[in-house]
Motif scaffolding. Structure first.
Motif, PDB file in Angstrom:
ATOM      1  N   THR A  35      -6.993 -44.187 -45.818  1.00 55.21           N
ATOM      2  CA  THR A  35      -6.036 -45.091 -45.182  1.00 55.21           C
ATOM      3  C   THR A  35      -6.610 -45.622 -43.868  1.00 55.21           C
ATOM      4  OG1 THR A  35      -4.186 -43.852 -46.154  1.00 55.21           O
ATOM      5  CG2 THR A  35      -3.679 -45.316 -44.323  1.00 55.21           C
ATOM      6  N   ALA A  36      -7.145 -44.710 -43.064  1.00 50.94           N
ATOM      7  CA  ALA A  36      -7.746 -45.112 -41.790  1.00 50.94           C
ATOM      8  C   ALA A  36      -8.972 -45.993 -42.014  1.00 50.94           C
ATOM      9  CB  ALA A  36      -8.123 -43.873 -40.983  1.00 50.94           C
ATOM     10  N   TYR A  37      -9.773 -45.665 -43.029  1.00 51.44           N
ATOM     11  CA  TYR A  37     -10.983 -46.443 -43.332  1.00 51.44           C
ATOM     12  C   TYR A  37     -10.627 -47.882 -43.716  1.00 51.44           C
ATOM     13  CZ  TYR A  37     -15.136 -48.046 -45.856  1.00 51.44           C
ATOM     14  OH  TYR A  37     -16.207 -48.784 -46.294  1.00 51.44           O
ATOM     15  N   LEU A  38      -9.612 -48.052 -44.549  1.00 53.65           N
ATOM     16  CA  LEU A  38      -9.194 -49.389 -44.970  1.00 53.65           C
ATOM     17  C   LEU A  38      -8.778 -50.233 -43.760  1.00 53.65           C
ATOM     18  CD1 LEU A  38      -7.078 -48.603 -48.177  1.00 53.65           C
ATOM     19  CD2 LEU A  38      -9.317 -49.696 -48.097  1.00 53.65           C
ATOM     20  N   ILE A  39      -8.065 -49.592 -42.836  1.00 57.12           N
ATOM     21  CA  ILE A  39      -7.551 -50.317 -41.671  1.00 57.12           C
ATOM     22  C   ILE A  39      -8.658 -50.617 -40.665  1.00 57.12           C
ATOM     23  CG2 ILE A  39      -5.987 -50.177 -39.681  1.00 57.12           C
ATOM     24  CD1 ILE A  39      -4.217 -48.314 -41.471  1.00 57.12           C
ATOM     25  N   LYS A  40      -9.417 -49.576 -40.295  1.00 57.20           N
ATOM     26  CA  LYS A  40     -10.381 -49.706 -39.197  1.00 57.20           C
ATOM     27  C   LYS A  40     -11.703 -50.334 -39.620  1.00 57.20           C
ATOM     28  CE  LYS A  40      -8.665 -45.984 -36.283  1.00 57.20           C
ATOM     29  NZ  LYS A  40      -9.015 -44.728 -35.573  1.00 57.20           N
ATOM     30  N   GLU A  41     -12.164 -49.988 -40.805  1.00 55.91           N
ATOM     31  CA  GLU A  41     -13.479 -50.464 -41.235  1.00 55.91           C
ATOM     32  C   GLU A  41     -13.416 -51.709 -42.108  1.00 55.91           C
ATOM     33  OE1 GLU A  41     -16.121 -49.100 -39.951  1.00 55.91           O
ATOM     34  OE2 GLU A  41     -14.927 -47.537 -38.957  1.00 55.91           O
ATOM     35  N   GLN A  42     -12.329 -51.881 -42.836  1.00 58.25           N
ATOM     36  CA  GLN A  42     -12.246 -53.012 -43.757  1.00 58.25           C
ATOM     37  C   GLN A  42     -11.232 -54.064 -43.326  1.00 58.25           C
ATOM     38  OE1 GLN A  42     -14.388 -53.407 -46.162  1.00 58.25           O
ATOM     39  NE2 GLN A  42     -15.345 -51.413 -45.826  1.00 58.25           N
ATOM     40  N   GLY A  43     -10.515 -53.803 -42.239  1.00 58.42           N
ATOM     41  CA  GLY A  43      -9.602 -54.807 -41.697  1.00 58.42           C
ATOM     42  C   GLY A  43      -8.352 -55.044 -42.523  1.00 58.42           C
ATOM     43  N   VAL A  44      -7.978 -54.076 -43.355  1.00 58.12           N
ATOM     44  CA  VAL A  44      -6.761 -54.215 -44.160  1.00 58.12           C
ATOM     45  C   VAL A  44      -5.540 -54.037 -43.254  1.00 58.12           C
ATOM     46  CG1 VAL A  44      -5.403 -53.237 -46.052  1.00 58.12           C
ATOM     47  CG2 VAL A  44      -7.899 -53.391 -46.249  1.00 58.12           C
ATOM     48  N   SER A  45      -4.548 -54.882 -43.421  1.00 61.85           N
ATOM     49  CA  SER A  45      -3.319 -54.756 -42.642  1.00 61.85           C
ATOM     50  C   SER A  45      -2.583 -53.481 -43.044  1.00 61.85           C
ATOM     51  CB  SER A  45      -2.413 -55.965 -42.881  1.00 61.85           C
ATOM     52  OG  SER A  45      -1.143 -55.744 -42.297  1.00 61.85           O
ATOM     53  N   PRO A  46      -2.199 -52.626 -42.073  1.00 62.46           N
ATOM     54  CA  PRO A  46      -1.490 -51.380 -42.400  1.00 62.46           C
ATOM     55  C   PRO A  46      -0.232 -51.609 -43.233  1.00 62.46           C
ATOM     56  CG  PRO A  46      -2.146 -51.394 -40.098  1.00 62.46           C
ATOM     57  CD  PRO A  46      -2.425 -52.772 -40.627  1.00 62.46           C
ATOM     58  N   SER A  47       0.446 -52.722 -43.015  1.00 60.41           N
ATOM     59  CA  SER A  47       1.683 -52.998 -43.759  1.00 60.41           C
ATOM     60  C   SER A  47       1.426 -53.260 -45.237  1.00 60.41           C
ATOM     61  CB  SER A  47       2.406 -54.196 -43.143  1.00 60.41           C
ATOM     62  OG  SER A  47       1.613 -55.372 -43.257  1.00 60.41           O
ATOM     63  N   LYS A  48       0.171 -53.466 -45.606  1.00 60.44           N
ATOM     64  CA  LYS A  48      -0.186 -53.714 -47.014  1.00 60.44           C
ATOM     65  C   LYS A  48      -0.480 -52.421 -47.772  1.00 60.44           C
ATOM     66  CE  LYS A  48      -0.332 -58.327 -47.003  1.00 60.44           C
ATOM     67  NZ  LYS A  48       0.489 -59.164 -47.904  1.00 60.44           N
ATOM     68  N   ILE A  49      -0.401 -51.286 -47.060  1.00 61.77           N
ATOM     69  CA  ILE A  49      -0.782 -50.002 -47.661  1.00 61.77           C
ATOM     70  C   ILE A  49       0.458 -49.165 -47.955  1.00 61.77           C
ATOM     71  CG2 ILE A  49      -2.089 -47.867 -47.336  1.00 61.77           C
ATOM     72  CD1 ILE A  49      -3.927 -49.415 -45.426  1.00 61.77           C
ATOM     73  N   LEU A  50       0.543 -48.680 -49.182  1.00 58.54           N
ATOM     74  CA  LEU A  50       1.646 -47.820 -49.608  1.00 58.54           C
ATOM     75  C   LEU A  50       1.079 -46.482 -50.076  1.00 58.54           C
ATOM     76  CD1 LEU A  50       4.604 -47.219 -50.493  1.00 58.54           C
ATOM     77  CD2 LEU A  50       4.078 -48.374 -52.660  1.00 58.54           C
ATOM     78  N   VAL A  51       1.521 -45.398 -49.463  1.00 59.23           N
ATOM     79  CA  VAL A  51       1.109 -44.045 -49.852  1.00 59.23           C
ATOM     80  C   VAL A  51       2.329 -43.324 -50.419  1.00 59.23           C
ATOM     81  CG1 VAL A  51       0.114 -41.855 -49.094  1.00 59.23           C
ATOM     82  CG2 VAL A  51      -0.634 -44.003 -48.024  1.00 59.23           C
ATOM     83  N   ILE A  52       2.236 -42.909 -51.680  1.00 61.70           N
ATOM     84  CA  ILE A  52       3.376 -42.287 -52.368  1.00 61.70           C
ATOM     85  C   ILE A  52       3.067 -40.843 -52.727  1.00 61.70           C
ATOM     86  CG2 ILE A  52       4.917 -42.395 -54.354  1.00 61.70           C
ATOM     87  CD1 ILE A  52       4.325 -45.315 -54.637  1.00 61.70           C
ATOM     88  N   THR A  53       4.026 -39.978 -52.433  1.00 63.22           N
ATOM     89  CA  THR A  53       3.946 -38.608 -52.924  1.00 63.22           C
ATOM     90  C   THR A  53       5.322 -38.219 -53.463  1.00 63.22           C
ATOM     91  OG1 THR A  53       3.188 -36.369 -52.420  1.00 63.22           O
ATOM     92  CG2 THR A  53       4.448 -37.523 -50.704  1.00 63.22           C
ATOM     93  N   PHE A  54       5.496 -36.965 -53.899  1.00 61.33           N
ATOM     94  CA  PHE A  54       6.674 -36.644 -54.703  1.00 61.33           C
ATOM     95  C   PHE A  54       7.887 -36.152 -53.939  1.00 61.33           C
ATOM     96  CE2 PHE A  54       4.046 -37.448 -58.207  1.00 61.33           C
ATOM     97  CZ  PHE A  54       4.882 -37.664 -59.279  1.00 61.33           C
ATOM     98  N   THR A  55       7.682 -35.473 -52.844  1.00 59.29           N
ATOM     99  CA  THR A  55       8.837 -34.935 -52.118  1.00 59.29           C
ATOM    100  C   THR A  55       8.882 -35.505 -50.707  1.00 59.29           C
ATOM    101  OG1 THR A  55       7.611 -33.029 -51.231  1.00 59.29           O
ATOM    102  CG2 THR A  55       8.640 -32.778 -53.411  1.00 59.29           C
ATOM    103  N   LYS A  56      10.089 -35.484 -50.118  1.00 61.73           N
ATOM    104  CA  LYS A  56      10.238 -35.962 -48.744  1.00 61.73           C
ATOM    105  C   LYS A  56       9.382 -35.128 -47.805  1.00 61.73           C
ATOM    106  CE  LYS A  56      14.428 -36.811 -47.299  1.00 61.73           C
ATOM    107  NZ  LYS A  56      15.893 -36.659 -47.086  1.00 61.73           N
TER     108      LYS A  56
END
Length: 393
Positions: A35-56
């Motif tokens: 997630t950090a690599y996409l944002i810092k190294e590849q310039g991906v907007s954080p709002s474009k990233i969705l991280v899903i897991t199973f429990t709150k």
């Protein structure tokens, strides 16, 4: 410091990727690191990233790990499946949390169905549990109700209960957690414009515990990821234990067939356990049929041997656990050095009885102590009155 395999996963830029992650191999580190690599190294907007897991709890832990690493979320969405589906429905249909049916209301409704239909029941609560579980299976697997073969009651009885349950939800504008994914899926099928909006919202999707995903969840995620194909999934085919809830190991096994251009990365180094434990684990899981295949290893050689005890029954097991703790404390160990793991909540009662009998203090994580459960307190109250009729409390 990342290992070679972890670096490969963290720096995976685009396209479908399956990370087959062994227990203790740093999968959370990989997800937050990527997630950090996409944002810092590849310039991906954080709002474009969705991280899903199973429990709150898992989603919160993932978010906290990322905040500790980066100082803030930066606008990344860390969510459960149900939370993201509900976000879609709230936007489209203006649902609120008050529209989600309470668990006790669901159970009451099924109990009323059982009573009205005069079904023969040995254990009503068990039947209620089984019926609700099968209603969830129908929805999670998106099976037409007429084609489903229930195990708890006859097909005709199940169809009547299911239709009564769904009519109640519809008439009261309520939905259960399984409806969230059904409605979301049907919304995306019918409204391509809405689907397109959410596809543009999330260009990079990462899923933790991929082995626990059910067929309908996978369909929705594939729809969301379709334009960009930036689907990054992390899971372990040897830890798939939620088949009873609709999860299927086939999602991992068929991932490469689903995506011809997919990349598969294996995280096999364990940072948590000793070689003694991993050797035993490898000896067990090598017998699994239908698996990707991986071998756990660690740099932590040796370790205490695993003790195996064959015991007569659950009472004998409780006594053994209590004795082990007391013997350890007698030679200088602390109570906080011990943790007791069990597969289901129902298994805790015999262990708790033994601990109470031996005056060993304990706390239950993620659930209620056996003697603090509502139904147990009710029974104890009745017993108290029988023993002492003057006990007005």
């Amino acid at each position: 410091m990342f290992s070679h395999s972890q670096i490969k996963a963290v720096t995976h830029m685009g396209g479908p990727c399956l990370v087959a992650a062994a227990p203790g191999s740093g999968k959370t580190t990989v997800i937050t690191g990527r997630t950090a690599y996409l944002i810092k190294e590849q310039g991906v907007s954080p709002s474009k990233i969705l991280v899903i897991t199973f429990t709150k709890a898992a989603a919160k832990e993932m978010e906290e790990r990322f905040i500790k690493q980066e100082g803030e979320t930066l606008g990344v969405t860390f969510s459960t499946f149900h939370a993201i589906f509900f976000q879609v429905l709230r936007w489209a249909y203006h649902y609120t949390a008050a529209d989600i049916i309470k668990e006790e209301e669901r159970r009451r409704l099924i109990r009323e169905c059982i009573g009205r239909m005069e079904l023969e029941v040995e254990d009503e609560e068990r039947m209620v549990e089984d019926i609700l579980l099968e209603i969830g299976l129908v929805k999670n697997q998106y099976i037409p109700i007429q084609e489903y073969e229930p195990a708890c009651v006859s097909r005709e009885e199940f169809c009547e209960i299911y239709e009564t349950y769904q009519n109640y939800l519809y008439q009261n504008r309520k939905l259960d957690f399984d409806d969230m994914q059904v409605y979301c899926y049907e919304l995306f099928l019918e409204r391509k414009d809405i689907l397109n909006m959410w596809q543009n919202r999330f260009e990079y999707i990462m899923i933790d515990e991929f082995q626990d995903i059910n067929p309908l969840q996978y369909r929705i995620i594939k729809m969301l990821a379709a334009p960009h194909k930036n689907l990054f999934v992390v899971g372990d085919d040897d830890q798939s234990i939620y088949k009873f809830r609709g999860a299927t190991i086939e999602n991992i096994l068929s991932f490469e067939n689903q995506y011809d251009d997919s990349v598969v990365i294996r995280l096999e180094q364990n940072y948590r356990s000793t070689s003694v434990i991993l050797d035993a684990a490898n000896a067990v899981i090598k017998n699994n049929k239908g698996r990707k295949g991986k071998t756990l290893w660690t740099q932590q050689e040796g370790g205490d041997k695993i003790t195996l005890r064959l015991l007569t029954d659950e009472r004998d097991e409780g006594r053994y656990v209590a004795d082990e703790i007391l013997n350890g404390v007698a030679i200088g160990k602390k109570l906080s050095d011990y943790a007791i793991l069990y597969r289901t909540n129902a298994q805790s009662s015999s262990i708790e009885r033994a601990l109470v009998y031996n005056a060993v203090p304990y706390k239950v994580i993620g659930g209620h102590r056996f003697y603090d459960r509502k139904e147990v307190k009710d029974i104890l109250a009745y017993l108290s009155v029988i023993a002492n009729p003057s006990d007005t409390v």
